[in-house]
Design an enzyme around this catalytic site. Sequence first.
Site, PDB file in Angstrom:
ATOM      1  N   CYS A 168       0.813  -1.226   0.000  1.00 34.11           N
ATOM      2  CA  CYS A 168       0.000   0.000   0.000  1.00 34.11           C
ATOM      3  C   CYS A 168       0.844   1.273   0.000  1.00 34.11           C
ATOM      4  O   CYS A 168       0.351   2.353  -0.315  1.00 34.11           O
ATOM      5  CB  CYS A 168      -0.963   0.005   1.179  1.00 34.11           C
ATOM      6  SG  CYS A 168      -2.074  -1.394   1.160  1.00 34.11           S
ATOM      7  N   HIS A 200      -3.205   7.351   3.071  1.00 33.25           N
ATOM      8  CA  HIS A 200      -3.713   6.063   2.589  1.00 33.25           C
ATOM      9  C   HIS A 200      -5.059   5.818   3.250  1.00 33.25           C
ATOM     10  O   HIS A 200      -5.210   6.000   4.464  1.00 33.25           O
ATOM     11  CB  HIS A 200      -2.694   4.982   2.953  1.00 33.25           C
ATOM     12  CG  HIS A 200      -3.137   3.602   2.610  1.00 33.25           C
ATOM     13  ND1 HIS A 200      -3.769   3.308   1.423  1.00 33.25           N
ATOM     14  CD2 HIS A 200      -3.047   2.435   3.304  1.00 33.25           C
ATOM     15  CE1 HIS A 200      -4.038   2.016   1.399  1.00 33.25           C
ATOM     16  NE2 HIS A 200      -3.619   1.460   2.524  1.00 33.25           N
ATOM     17  N   ASN A 202     -10.180   0.519   0.753  1.00 29.27           N
ATOM     18  CA  ASN A 202      -8.723   0.563   0.654  1.00 29.27           C
ATOM     19  C   ASN A 202      -8.313   0.025  -0.721  1.00 29.27           C
ATOM     20  O   ASN A 202      -8.471  -1.161  -0.991  1.00 29.27           O
ATOM     21  CB  ASN A 202      -8.134  -0.290   1.787  1.00 29.27           C
ATOM     22  CG  ASN A 202      -6.616  -0.376   1.747  1.00 29.27           C
ATOM     23  OD1 ASN A 202      -5.987  -0.002   0.757  1.00 29.27           O
ATOM     24  ND2 ASN A 202      -6.039  -0.875   2.821  1.00 29.27           N
TER      25      ASN A 202
HETATM   26  N1  COA Z   1     -18.286  -7.859  10.306  1.00 30.60           N
HETATM   27  C1  COA Z   1     -18.686  -8.114  11.559  1.00 30.60           C
HETATM   28  N2  COA Z   1     -17.865  -8.506  12.543  1.00 30.60           N
HETATM   29  C2  COA Z   1     -16.562  -8.618  12.234  1.00 30.60           C
HETATM   30  C3  COA Z   1     -16.069  -8.364  10.956  1.00 30.60           C
HETATM   31  C4  COA Z   1     -16.987  -7.969   9.973  1.00 30.60           C
HETATM   32  N3  COA Z   1     -16.613  -7.685   8.704  1.00 30.60           N
HETATM   33  N4  COA Z   1     -14.737  -8.566  10.944  1.00 30.60           N
HETATM   34  C5  COA Z   1     -14.398  -8.936  12.184  1.00 30.60           C
HETATM   35  N5  COA Z   1     -15.507  -8.971  12.970  1.00 30.60           N
HETATM   36  C6  COA Z   1     -15.602  -9.304  14.372  1.00 30.60           C
HETATM   37  C7  COA Z   1     -14.490 -10.182  14.866  1.00 30.60           C
HETATM   38  O1  COA Z   1     -14.750 -11.535  14.596  1.00 30.60           O
HETATM   39  C8  COA Z   1     -14.499  -9.870  16.340  1.00 30.60           C
HETATM   40  O2  COA Z   1     -15.543 -10.629  16.943  1.00 30.60           O
HETATM   41  P1  COA Z   1     -15.371 -11.192  18.438  1.00 30.60           P
HETATM   42  O3  COA Z   1     -15.204  -9.991  19.312  1.00 30.60           O
HETATM   43  O4  COA Z   1     -16.646 -11.933  18.631  1.00 30.60           O
HETATM   44  O5  COA Z   1     -14.156 -12.057  18.398  1.00 30.60           O
HETATM   45  C9  COA Z   1     -14.905  -8.408  16.407  1.00 30.60           C
HETATM   46  O6  COA Z   1     -15.505  -8.107  15.142  1.00 30.60           O
HETATM   47  C10 COA Z   1     -13.737  -7.456  16.629  1.00 30.60           C
HETATM   48  O7  COA Z   1     -12.686  -7.849  15.755  1.00 30.60           O
HETATM   49  P2  COA Z   1     -11.339  -7.054  15.700  1.00 30.60           P
HETATM   50  O8  COA Z   1     -10.429  -7.698  14.723  1.00 30.60           O
HETATM   51  O9  COA Z   1     -10.851  -6.847  17.107  1.00 30.60           O
HETATM   52  O10 COA Z   1     -11.868  -5.664  15.125  1.00 30.60           O
HETATM   53  P3  COA Z   1     -11.138  -4.306  14.955  1.00 30.60           P
HETATM   54  O11 COA Z   1     -11.865  -3.244  15.640  1.00 30.60           O
HETATM   55  O12 COA Z   1      -9.646  -4.396  15.192  1.00 30.60           O
HETATM   56  O13 COA Z   1     -11.325  -4.023  13.386  1.00 30.60           O
HETATM   57  C11 COA Z   1     -10.090  -4.087  11.346  1.00 30.60           C
HETATM   58  C12 COA Z   1     -10.747  -4.904  12.454  1.00 30.60           C
HETATM   59  C13 COA Z   1      -9.420  -5.042  10.380  1.00 30.60           C
HETATM   60  C14 COA Z   1     -11.170  -3.287  10.638  1.00 30.60           C
HETATM   61  C15 COA Z   1      -9.066  -3.103  11.975  1.00 30.60           C
HETATM   62  O14 COA Z   1      -8.249  -3.796  12.888  1.00 30.60           O
HETATM   63  C16 COA Z   1      -8.207  -2.434  10.935  1.00 30.60           C
HETATM   64  O15 COA Z   1      -8.687  -1.680  10.109  1.00 30.60           O
HETATM   65  N6  COA Z   1      -6.895  -2.664  11.007  1.00 30.60           N
HETATM   66  C17 COA Z   1      -5.998  -2.064  10.049  1.00 30.60           C
HETATM   67  C18 COA Z   1      -6.101  -2.821   8.773  1.00 30.60           C
HETATM   68  C19 COA Z   1      -5.423  -2.126   7.650  1.00 30.60           C
HETATM   69  O16 COA Z   1      -5.186  -0.949   7.698  1.00 30.60           O
HETATM   70  N7  COA Z   1      -5.129  -2.892   6.622  1.00 30.60           N
HETATM   71  C20 COA Z   1      -4.570  -2.414   5.431  1.00 30.60           C
HETATM   72  C21 COA Z   1      -3.145  -2.159   5.576  1.00 30.60           C
HETATM   73  S1  COA Z   1      -2.574  -1.413   4.147  1.00 30.60           S
END
Ligand code: COA
Length: 317
Positions: free
Chosen positions: A110, A244, A274
């Site tokens: 990215c 980004h 993204n």
């Molecule tokens: N819909 C509903 N629930 C979801 C889900 C979705 N699409 N994806 C994950 N969950 C759930 C998980 O299973 C988890 O459930 P649990 O509490 O029962 O175990 C809960 O939501 C929380 O998951 P978590 O991974 O802790 O969520 P988060 O707040 O960290 O958000 C991301 C997840 C991926 C959105 C976030 O961490 C993020 O954006 N990280 C950066 C990613 C990024 O920038 N990537 C690109 C890099 S270039």
Amino acid sequence: MSFQILGTGAYVPEKILTNEELSQMVDTSDEWITQRVGVKTRHISVNESAAEMGAKAAQRALEAAGISAAQLGLIVGATVSADQCCPSTAAKVQQAIGASCPAFDVNSACSGFLFALDTAAAFIVRGGIEYALVFGAERLSRILDWTDRSTCVIFGDGAGAFVIAKGENYLGSHLFTQGGESVLAIPLGKGNSPFYEKEVAPLAVHMSGQETFKFAVKQIVGGIRLIAEQAGITTDQINWIVPHQANIRIIDLAARRLGIPMEKFVVNIERYGNTSSASVPISFDELARSGKLKKGDLIAMCAFGGGLSSAACLIKW
Ligand code: COA
């Protein structure tokens, strides 16, 4: 320092996928995606490759710059989702737009577009090149696991491009790599080789969301402070920040840590998700075409992603 932007262009494929439609495919909801990521819709390529989208963005950048493809002395492309690893996406874009200059890709996930921009800047400093095309183009929909709700809701397809020329408007740049694939990786699979002994993960984006989140905020904040220092300005003198577009909460947290108001950040994640290396040039193109930019405005761009990698740069409009 070394270049000026002559023109920008962007392209996204026609098909729009909404959160409601995604909720029919995996166990998710519009509410979760909107609140946790900030995406409402993303564009999905049905037939176009990363190179075909890159060529369309490149044509628009050339039109905006008022130069022809034949005048280009270099093309540097960034992608992690090409339909082929050979020819390079840049070579395919070169052919599609009718250019005849050297063309190659860089891979820094990215952060790729900003790595590509810095590479082209170095070629311009070396001399012998008048105009360069830099693009980021991604068909991420082809490398996502559409059964994995933790990744498939985040990404989208599209392309963005700059035409640059010799100038004095590149005021600061910082590239960073911290090797390691446990946080974010896109393995390619192994074909049908009979010689592999180790298991190979399937082609898909594998990501530890929370680790990536922490890395992202730290790198945006650190990168912007560094480029401001290089340019001898304070961060509050920056007029626009083009980050980004990975998660609205990442942008919001970075803005608060920097003490820079959100109004200075270009945000379009709700429409595109993204788009990896295409995200910064698409966002920059929207800013450039919005009529909001004034001559002399200071614009920071910053990105982060697989590698792990991050990049930031400062330009004067
Ligand atoms: N819909 C509903 N629930 C979801 C889900 C979705 N699409 N994806 C994950 N969950 C759930 C998980 O299973 C988890 O459930 P649990 O509490 O029962 O175990 C809960 O939501 C929380 O998951 P978590 O991974 O802790 O969520 P988060 O707040 O960290 O958000 C991301 C997840 C991926 C959105 C976030 O961490 C993020 O954006 N990280 C950066 C990613 C990024 O920038 N990537 C690109 C890099 S270039």
